[in-house]
Design a protein around this motif. Structure first.
Motif, PDB file in Angstrom:
ATOM      1  N   ALA A 184      -6.766  35.779   0.003  1.00 31.02           N
ATOM      2  CA  ALA A 184      -7.079  35.945   1.424  1.00 31.02           C
ATOM      3  C   ALA A 184      -6.453  37.223   1.974  1.00 31.02           C
ATOM      4  CB  ALA A 184      -6.596  34.729   2.212  1.00 31.02           C
ATOM      5  N   VAL A 185      -5.208  37.488   1.608  1.00 34.15           N
ATOM      6  CA  VAL A 185      -4.522  38.697   2.083  1.00 34.15           C
ATOM      7  C   VAL A 185      -5.257  39.942   1.595  1.00 34.15           C
ATOM      8  CG1 VAL A 185      -2.402  40.061   1.840  1.00 34.15           C
ATOM      9  CG2 VAL A 185      -2.265  37.619   2.384  1.00 34.15           C
ATOM     10  N   GLU A 186      -5.702  39.932   0.358  1.00 38.54           N
ATOM     11  CA  GLU A 186      -6.435  41.076  -0.184  1.00 38.54           C
ATOM     12  C   GLU A 186      -7.706  41.343   0.612  1.00 38.54           C
ATOM     13  OE1 GLU A 186      -8.091  42.694  -4.463  1.00 38.54           O
ATOM     14  OE2 GLU A 186      -7.400  40.637  -4.302  1.00 38.54           O
ATOM     15  N   VAL A 187      -8.432  40.286   0.924  1.00 43.20           N
ATOM     16  CA  VAL A 187      -9.674  40.438   1.682  1.00 43.20           C
ATOM     17  C   VAL A 187      -9.377  40.942   3.095  1.00 43.20           C
ATOM     18  CG1 VAL A 187     -11.583  39.146   2.729  1.00 43.20           C
ATOM     19  CG2 VAL A 187     -11.007  38.797   0.321  1.00 43.20           C
TER      20      VAL A 187
ATOM     21  N   ILE B 138     -13.185  42.994  -4.544  1.00 41.44           N
ATOM     22  CA  ILE B 138     -12.334  42.401  -5.575  1.00 41.44           C
ATOM     23  C   ILE B 138     -11.848  41.025  -5.120  1.00 41.44           C
ATOM     24  CG2 ILE B 138     -10.106  42.589  -6.750  1.00 41.44           C
ATOM     25  CD1 ILE B 138     -10.614  45.656  -6.813  1.00 41.44           C
ATOM     26  N   GLY B 139     -11.416  40.913  -3.868  1.00 39.79           N
ATOM     27  CA  GLY B 139     -10.937  39.624  -3.359  1.00 39.79           C
ATOM     28  C   GLY B 139     -12.025  38.572  -3.303  1.00 39.79           C
ATOM     29  N   THR B 140     -13.187  38.939  -2.746  1.00 33.11           N
ATOM     30  CA  THR B 140     -14.266  37.951  -2.652  1.00 33.11           C
ATOM     31  C   THR B 140     -14.836  37.626  -4.030  1.00 33.11           C
ATOM     32  OG1 THR B 140     -15.828  39.728  -2.104  1.00 33.11           O
ATOM     33  CG2 THR B 140     -14.922  38.450  -0.258  1.00 33.11           C
ATOM     34  N   GLY B 141     -14.903  38.625  -4.899  1.00 31.81           N
ATOM     35  CA  GLY B 141     -15.362  38.362  -6.265  1.00 31.81           C
ATOM     36  C   GLY B 141     -14.439  37.392  -6.986  1.00 31.81           C
ATOM     37  N   SER B 142     -13.142  37.536  -6.763  1.00 33.94           N
ATOM     38  CA  SER B 142     -12.175  36.605  -7.356  1.00 33.94           C
ATOM     39  C   SER B 142     -12.330  35.199  -6.773  1.00 33.94           C
ATOM     40  CB  SER B 142     -10.752  37.114  -7.135  1.00 33.94           C
ATOM     41  OG  SER B 142     -10.556  38.334  -7.812  1.00 33.94           O
ATOM     42  N   MET B 143     -12.637  35.120  -5.485  1.00 33.69           N
ATOM     43  CA  MET B 143     -12.873  33.814  -4.865  1.00 33.69           C
ATOM     44  C   MET B 143     -14.094  33.136  -5.497  1.00 33.69           C
ATOM     45  SD  MET B 143     -12.321  34.721  -0.851  1.00 33.69           S
ATOM     46  CE  MET B 143     -10.732  35.152  -0.174  1.00 33.69           C
ATOM     47  N   VAL B 144     -15.145  33.911  -5.707  1.00 34.10           N
ATOM     48  CA  VAL B 144     -16.356  33.376  -6.352  1.00 34.10           C
ATOM     49  C   VAL B 144     -16.028  32.915  -7.767  1.00 34.10           C
ATOM     50  CG1 VAL B 144     -18.672  33.948  -7.191  1.00 34.10           C
ATOM     51  CG2 VAL B 144     -17.931  34.741  -4.934  1.00 34.10           C
ATOM     52  N   ALA B 145     -15.258  33.713  -8.490  1.00 32.82           N
ATOM     53  CA  ALA B 145     -14.878  33.348  -9.858  1.00 32.82           C
ATOM     54  C   ALA B 145     -14.061  32.056  -9.869  1.00 32.82           C
ATOM     55  CB  ALA B 145     -14.099  34.487 -10.521  1.00 32.82           C
TER      56      ALA B 145
ATOM     57  N   GLN C  15     -15.552  26.868  -1.306  1.00 30.27           N
ATOM     58  CA  GLN C  15     -14.679  27.970  -1.705  1.00 30.27           C
ATOM     59  C   GLN C  15     -15.474  29.220  -2.070  1.00 30.27           C
ATOM     60  OE1 GLN C  15     -12.080  26.872  -4.934  1.00 30.27           O
ATOM     61  NE2 GLN C  15     -11.485  28.963  -5.362  1.00 30.27           N
ATOM     62  N   ALA C  16     -16.643  29.059  -2.671  1.00 23.72           N
ATOM     63  CA  ALA C  16     -17.327  30.200  -3.277  1.00 23.72           C
ATOM     64  C   ALA C  16     -18.529  30.751  -2.508  1.00 23.72           C
ATOM     65  CB  ALA C  16     -17.781  29.825  -4.688  1.00 23.72           C
ATOM     66  N   VAL C  17     -19.211  29.942  -1.722  1.00 27.32           N
ATOM     67  CA  VAL C  17     -20.465  30.415  -1.120  1.00 27.32           C
ATOM     68  C   VAL C  17     -20.258  31.525  -0.086  1.00 27.32           C
ATOM     69  CG1 VAL C  17     -22.456  29.740   0.295  1.00 27.32           C
ATOM     70  CG2 VAL C  17     -21.836  28.396  -1.721  1.00 27.32           C
ATOM     71  N   PRO C  18     -19.358  31.384   0.908  1.00 33.32           N
ATOM     72  CA  PRO C  18     -19.198  32.511   1.841  1.00 33.32           C
ATOM     73  C   PRO C  18     -18.806  33.816   1.142  1.00 33.32           C
ATOM     74  CG  PRO C  18     -18.217  30.530   2.769  1.00 33.32           C
ATOM     75  CD  PRO C  18     -18.566  30.219   1.336  1.00 33.32           C
ATOM     76  N   PRO C  19     -17.838  33.796   0.199  1.00 36.99           N
ATOM     77  CA  PRO C  19     -17.531  35.051  -0.494  1.00 36.99           C
ATOM     78  C   PRO C  19     -18.705  35.585  -1.320  1.00 36.99           C
ATOM     79  CG  PRO C  19     -15.760  33.467  -0.826  1.00 36.99           C
ATOM     80  CD  PRO C  19     -16.884  32.746  -0.157  1.00 36.99           C
ATOM     81  N   LEU C  20     -19.478  34.703  -1.938  1.00 38.51           N
ATOM     82  CA  LEU C  20     -20.640  35.150  -2.712  1.00 38.51           C
ATOM     83  C   LEU C  20     -21.651  35.853  -1.816  1.00 38.51           C
ATOM     84  CD1 LEU C  20     -22.364  35.300  -5.277  1.00 38.51           C
ATOM     85  CD2 LEU C  20     -23.220  33.012  -4.720  1.00 38.51           C
ATOM     86  N   LEU C  21     -21.950  35.249  -0.675  1.00 37.10           N
ATOM     87  CA  LEU C  21     -22.877  35.879   0.272  1.00 37.10           C
ATOM     88  C   LEU C  21     -22.304  37.200   0.770  1.00 37.10           C
ATOM     89  CD1 LEU C  21     -24.027  32.722   2.263  1.00 37.10           C
ATOM     90  CD2 LEU C  21     -25.298  33.977   0.499  1.00 37.10           C
ATOM     91  N   SER C  22     -20.991  37.247   0.954  1.00 36.26           N
ATOM     92  CA  SER C  22     -20.328  38.486   1.363  1.00 36.26           C
ATOM     93  C   SER C  22     -20.552  39.583   0.330  1.00 36.26           C
ATOM     94  CB  SER C  22     -18.835  38.240   1.556  1.00 36.26           C
ATOM     95  OG  SER C  22     -18.154  39.451   1.747  1.00 36.26           O
ATOM     96  N   VAL C  23     -20.327  39.266  -0.934  1.00 39.62           N
ATOM     97  CA  VAL C  23     -20.515  40.248  -2.004  1.00 39.62           C
ATOM     98  C   VAL C  23     -21.953  40.767  -1.991  1.00 39.62           C
ATOM     99  CG1 VAL C  23     -20.645  40.542  -4.515  1.00 39.62           C
ATOM    100  CG2 VAL C  23     -18.680  39.377  -3.497  1.00 39.62           C
ATOM    101  N   VAL C  24     -22.901  39.864  -1.908  1.00 41.92           N
ATOM    102  CA  VAL C  24     -24.314  40.259  -1.929  1.00 41.92           C
ATOM    103  C   VAL C  24     -24.630  41.187  -0.760  1.00 41.92           C
ATOM    104  CG1 VAL C  24     -26.686  39.399  -1.680  1.00 41.92           C
ATOM    105  CG2 VAL C  24     -25.084  38.241  -3.222  1.00 41.92           C
ATOM    106  N   LEU C  25     -24.220  40.800   0.446  1.00 41.84           N
ATOM    107  CA  LEU C  25     -24.531  41.609   1.626  1.00 41.84           C
ATOM    108  C   LEU C  25     -23.825  42.962   1.597  1.00 41.84           C
ATOM    109  CD1 LEU C  25     -24.560  38.923   4.453  1.00 41.84           C
ATOM    110  CD2 LEU C  25     -26.511  40.037   3.367  1.00 41.84           C
ATOM    111  N   ILE C  26     -22.572  42.981   1.165  1.00 40.59           N
ATOM    112  CA  ILE C  26     -21.846  44.254   1.117  1.00 40.59           C
ATOM    113  C   ILE C  26     -22.462  45.188   0.078  1.00 40.59           C
ATOM    114  CG2 ILE C  26     -19.639  45.332   0.500  1.00 40.59           C
ATOM    115  CD1 ILE C  26     -18.275  42.967   1.969  1.00 40.59           C
ATOM    116  N   VAL C  27     -22.778  44.668  -1.087  1.00 41.33           N
ATOM    117  CA  VAL C  27     -23.377  45.518  -2.133  1.00 41.33           C
ATOM    118  C   VAL C  27     -24.734  46.072  -1.653  1.00 41.33           C
ATOM    119  CG1 VAL C  27     -24.371  45.515  -4.459  1.00 41.33           C
ATOM    120  CG2 VAL C  27     -22.114  44.503  -4.048  1.00 41.33           C
TER     121      VAL C  27
END
Length: 129
Positions: free
Chosen positions: A61-64, A85-92, A111-123
């Motif tokens: 969380a701190v990293e994000v 990196i932070g959200t990818g680790s959350m998804v993992a 735990q994983a869906v919001p960070p996964l959607l974040s990764v997709v939208l940011i990329v």
């Protein structure tokens, strides 16, 4: 897309802070035992492990959050890198949870869906800019 991705990353960070509180602060409480399906005896035996695991969640969380702050300050390259990196680790971590114990599918998705959607939208947002 980028703003929506950062908002979802922040939601992921909040979820991980709440997990930190449950695992590292409230582990032996009735509420945490009910959520994690443990007995008072099991909670006592596993308290040190839960404390450690909770801090892993806090560090993600701190990293994000640090990445979001860096993006807001204009250091976009390093900021988006930290967020990804932070959200990818959350998804993992959510993926490991669901693969290791199918009965934990709901918490893994929380735990994983919001960070996964974040990764997709940011990329997508970065590739479009």
């Amino acid at each position: 897309m980028l703003i929506a991705g950062l908002v979802l990353a922040a939601i992921g960070a909040l979820v991980h802070v709440s997990i930190f509180v449950l695992e590292s602060v409230l582990w032996r409480s009735e509420r945490a035992r009910r959520i994690f399906g443990t007995t008072a005896e099991e909670a006592g035996v596993t308290a040190a492990l839960a404390l450690n695991q909770g801090f892993y969640n806090l560090f993600l969380a701190v990293e994000v959050v640090a990445g979001i702050v860096l993006v807001a300050a204009g250091a976009c390259t390093i900021g988006y890198t930290a967020v990804l990196i932070g959200t990818g680790s959350m998804v993992a971590a959510g993926t490991v949870l669901i693969v290791s114990d199918r009965s934990k599918a709901r918490p893994a998705l929380v735990q994983a869906v919001p960070p996964l959607l974040s990764v997709v939208l940011i990329v997508i947002g970065l590739l479009a800019s």
